[in-house]
Every structure is written in structure tokens, then in C-alpha cells.
Design a protein around this motif. Structure first.
Motif, PDB file in Angstrom:
ATOM      1  N   GLY A  56     -64.708  25.972   9.337  1.00  0.00           N
ATOM      2  CA  GLY A  56     -64.702  26.994  10.370  1.00  0.00           C
ATOM      3  C   GLY A  56     -65.304  28.303   9.886  1.00  0.00           C
ATOM      4  O   GLY A  56     -65.240  29.319  10.563  1.00  0.00           O
ATOM      5  N   GLU A  73     -59.288  35.852  12.053  1.00  0.00           N
ATOM      6  CA  GLU A  73     -58.583  35.118  10.989  1.00  0.00           C
ATOM      7  C   GLU A  73     -58.436  35.977   9.738  1.00  0.00           C
ATOM      8  O   GLU A  73     -57.367  36.029   9.119  1.00  0.00           O
ATOM      9  CB  GLU A  73     -59.366  33.842  10.609  1.00  0.00           C
ATOM     10  CG  GLU A  73     -59.310  32.732  11.642  1.00  0.00           C
ATOM     11  CD  GLU A  73     -60.251  31.570  11.289  1.00  0.00           C
ATOM     12  OE1 GLU A  73     -60.447  30.716  12.147  1.00  0.00           O
ATOM     13  OE2 GLU A  73     -60.790  31.541  10.158  1.00  0.00           O
ATOM     14  N   VAL A  86     -55.298  29.513  11.187  1.00  0.00           N
ATOM     15  CA  VAL A  86     -55.776  28.614  12.236  1.00  0.00           C
ATOM     16  C   VAL A  86     -55.414  29.236  13.578  1.00  0.00           C
ATOM     17  O   VAL A  86     -54.237  29.468  13.870  1.00  0.00           O
ATOM     18  CB  VAL A  86     -55.159  27.209  12.107  1.00  0.00           C
ATOM     19  CG1 VAL A  86     -55.637  26.308  13.236  1.00  0.00           C
ATOM     20  CG2 VAL A  86     -55.506  26.599  10.750  1.00  0.00           C
ATOM     21  N   ARG A 238     -56.076  22.691  10.199  1.00  0.00           N
ATOM     22  CA  ARG A 238     -57.362  23.020  10.829  1.00  0.00           C
ATOM     23  C   ARG A 238     -58.026  21.766  11.398  1.00  0.00           C
ATOM     24  O   ARG A 238     -58.538  21.774  12.519  1.00  0.00           O
ATOM     25  CB  ARG A 238     -58.274  23.712   9.818  1.00  0.00           C
ATOM     26  CG  ARG A 238     -59.635  24.048  10.394  1.00  0.00           C
ATOM     27  CD  ARG A 238     -60.372  25.055   9.562  1.00  0.00           C
ATOM     28  NE  ARG A 238     -59.916  26.414   9.848  1.00  0.00           N
ATOM     29  CZ  ARG A 238     -59.938  27.410   8.977  1.00  0.00           C
ATOM     30  NH1 ARG A 238     -60.374  27.210   7.767  1.00  0.00           N
ATOM     31  NH2 ARG A 238     -59.535  28.609   9.339  1.00  0.00           N
TER      32      ARG A 238
END
Ligand SMILES: *Cc1c(COP(=O)(O)O)cnc(C)c1O
Length: 394
Positions: A56, A73, A86, A238
Motif C-alpha cells: 500500500g 496512515e 490499515v 492489510r
């Protein structure tokens, strides 16, 4: 300011919150990426990025993360020192993702009895249908949690303070017991935010928050976030969340990040004002009981004093209202307090807990009602005057 200095552990959390997640040094606020398709320069780049796509952390496809969601994040990780976060489209989605990713049929879940209603419903509904059994435990169990472990126990879920009833749990005693038996622990830390109680410092493996509340702080978006200091747990969660297809939309990520910039300025005001209002309420004849972690009348108050850096703006009260009509007169007379779900925004709210949703640990008398107050950023003099006239209306 570079991203590095913003995430520097040497800096105090207030400072980190201001700069964390800044990926473009030319602009203060994170650019909002509205992106589904990502373009690759050539075949080699496409193949190379496949390898890191699931982290990600690189643009690959919009659903898997963008610089906007990465910035959010990073800001959350700057707050609690996690290795990664997450994001989900709601707090409930973060909870159900944790329970789904780490529990398989045959497992047993230990769930705190004072848990948020939708979490309970997920346990007794979809999770049970998948063959995961849930045992609800007393929020005050402390180290006694160990006697509840069975060979099938896999995960202990905490929420402190409890939803509606506000019991504060002995988190380090529970995580120590779980660790001795190699069990996972997860917590719903929405009330305190990591600014006032950082679960990762108390041995919790997975810490989730409904970002909808104080992180956003403006009642204009929903999101959830889970953090951990264990790279393996991060990877597993994730992958699960990516696999379900959920993602956080760019505008909501931006609103969450914008709210977080002022978190450390807002929380002390919510705390101070809530204590002021609660102190006044305590002197009112109709108040039967205050449920505020900073008050000795709240179960687990000693753990609040030991572990928390402060309180927030949400607390409960048991009022003598006579009957349901009296409760309705009180609620309808309120002018400044909105009637509504959620909390953590700039505005004050009052929620009468319906008898059906009554909190299990609280035995209410016939003439009593449980209400939840969120104290916003209004002047406390005005809020108290509003409560005073509503109490008279009963
Ligand atoms: C509101 C809330 C949630 C759910 O958050 P949403 O973002 O509304 O899904 C979870 N836990 C607690 C304690 C909450 O108050």
C-alpha cells in the motif's frame, strides 16, 4: 520540514501531528488523489511494482492506497509509534476486519461485555455463523482473564472505557496474561485516542479507533484505522482488508488528516469542559450517578488515573426522570445539545440510551434513564444553562 523530521521519535507528539505524512515538501496539506487507474511507464515498471503493491506504499491501483491515504496512515502512526496502519471506511469495518482476519472456525474469542453494540452484534451474528464462538467477559476481570482461557481461545478484545457504561479496564494485566498464553489482543481505543492512552505502549497487539470521532473531529466523514507494532500482523490485516475490497475514499482521508492536525488542541478543551459540566451535574438533585472515568464513581477509575494522560468529552449519566415521558421532556427541552449518534465532533450531543440497548452492567431503577453526553467546544456556561432548563422541564 521533511517527512523524516515529522516522524522523528525525538519530537513530541504535538509536533509530529503537525508534520506527519507530508509527502510533498512544497505544500502544507496532502494533495487529494482521486485515482483509480495508475499508469506505468513501461513493462518493467509494471512488473517491478507488482512486488510492492500490497504494502500500500506505492501507487499501483487506487483501491490499494494513494499518497493521500498514506499521509493519513503516517499521521496515525506518528501518534502511537506503530509500524503501519490499515485504513477502513468506518470504525465498525476496522473491528470486523480484525475479528475476521485473525479468527478461524473453531476459535474462541474473549470479548469485553461492555463493548460497542455493533461489535457485539457482529460476534453473535456473522462471526458465530462462521463457527467462531464468543465468550463475553466482565470488563473488571483484570488478571482474572487467565481463568477464562481455553485451548481454543485465540484473541482477547478490549474496549476501555466501555461503551455507555464507561468501565476502565486493567489493560496491562490483561495483555500480560494473554502474552503468557501466546494469545492476540486487540482494543477499541476510540474514546481516548492514542494521545491520551496509547494501547501499543501497554502491550496490545492491534489498536483500532473509529477515526469518525476525535481524529476527524468535525462530524463530516467516517473512517476506521488499526495500528500495530508487529510487521507480520500488519501484513496479515492489510492483506485481509485489501481482499475484502474496502478502501478509504480520498476526500474522507483528507478530512481525517485535516482533523488530526488540530487533535492535540481540541482534546484538552473537550476534557476541561466535560469535567466542568460533570462537576455541575453532580450537584443536581436529579443526577443519580455520573459515569465519567475521571470520577471515583466510575468502575476502573484507578486504572484511568494510572494509565491515561487525560479524559475526553464523552461521559454518561443516570438521571432520575420519573418515566419515559420525563426523559422525552428532558431531551426535547435541550436546545444546544443535538440528539444524535456518534460523537467526537466540535458540537455537543445528548443520546438517551434506549432501554433495549441498555448497558448490561447497569441496573437502572424504574424512574431512571441512562444518557450519554458529548461535550463539544461551546462555552460551558451556555451548555450548563441549557442542561439546567432541561432538568426543570422534566
Ligand atoms: C462510533 C464507534 C465505533 C464505530 O465507528 P464508525 O466509524 O461509526 O463505524 C466503534 N467503537 C466505538 C467505541 C464507537 O464509539
Amino acid at each position: 520540514m521533511s517527512t523524516d523530521s515529522a516522524s522523528n521519535e525525538q519530537l513530541r507528539v504535538e509536533t509530529r501531528l503537525v508534520g506527519a505524512g507530508r509527502s510533498d515538501p512544497r505544500v502544507v496539506s496532502a494533495p487529494v488523489y482521486h485515482v483509480s487507474t495508475v499508469l506505468f511507464r513501461d513493462y518493467d515498471e509494471l512488473r517491478a511494482r507488482e512486488a510492492t503493491a500490497r504494502s500500500g506504499r506505492e501507487l499501483y491501483y487506487g483501491r490499494m492506497g494513494t499518497p493521500t491515504t498514506q499521509a493519513l496512515e503516517d499521521a496515525v502512526c506518528a501518534l502511537d509509534g506503530a509500524v503501519g496502519a490499515v485504513l477502513t471506511p468506518s470504525g465498525v469495518a476496522s473491528i470486523t476486519d480484525i475479528l475476521s482476519a485473525f479468527l478461524v472456525p473453531g476459535d474462541e474469542l474473549l470479548m469485553v461485555d461492555s463493548v460497542y453494540g455493533p461489535t457485539r452484534n457482529f460476534c453473535i451474528g456473522p462471526l458465530a455463523a462462521r463457527g467462531v464462538t464468543t465468550t463475553f467477559y466482565d470488563p473488571m476481570v483484570g488478571a482474572g482473564i487467565e481463568s477464562l482461557f481455553t485451548p481454543n481461545t485465540r484473541l482477547v478484545f478490549l474496549e476501555s472505557p466501555g461503551s455507555g457504561s464507561f468501565e476502565v479496564q486493567d489493560v496491562p494485566a490483561i495483555t500480560a496474561a494473554a502474552r503468557r498464553h501466546c494469545l492476540l489482543t486487540a482494543i477499541d481505543n476510540t474514546w481516548a485516542t492514542p494521545l491520551l492512552f496509547n494501547p501499543l505502549d501497554f502491550g496490545v497487539d492491534l489498536a483500532m479507533q473509529s477515526g469518525t470521532k476525535y481524529l476527524n473531529g468535525h462530524a463530516d466523514c467516517l473512517f476506521g484505522v488499526t495500528t500495530t507494532r508487529d510487521p507480520e500482523l500488519l501484513k496479515k490485516l492489510r492483506l485481509y482488508t485489501l481482499g475484502t475490497g474496502s478502501h478509504l475514499a480520498p476526500d474522507d482521508a483528507m478530512l481525517g488528516l485535516r482533523g488530526m492536525r488540530s487533535l492535540s488542541a481540541r482534546l484538552p478543551v473537550h476534557d476541561r469542559s466535560a469535567r466542568e459540566v460533570a462537576t455541575w451535574l453532580e450537584r443536581q438533585p436529579r443526577l443519580r450517578r455520573l459515569l465519567h472515568p475521571a470520577w471515583p464513581s466510575c468502575p476502573g477509575h484507578e486504572f484511568f488515573q494510572r494509565d491515561f494522560k487525560g479524559a475526553t468529552g464523552l461521559f454518561g449519566m443516570i438521571l432520575e426522570v420519573g418515566d419515559e415521558a420525563g426523559l422525552a421532556r428532558f431531551v426535547d427541552a435541550l436546545d444546544l445539545f443535538g440528539i444524535g449518534f456518534s460523537w467526537g465532533g466540535f458540537e455537543s450531543l445528548c443520546l438517551p440510551m434506549s432501554p433495549k440497548r441498555a448497558v448490561r452492567s447497569l441496573d437502572l431503577a424504574e424512574d431512571e434513564a441512562l444518557l450519554r453526553l458529548h461535550i463539544g467546544l461551546e462555552h460551558t456556561g451556555d451548555l450548563i444553562a441549557d442542561l439546567e432548563q432541561a432538568l426543570q422541564a422534566i
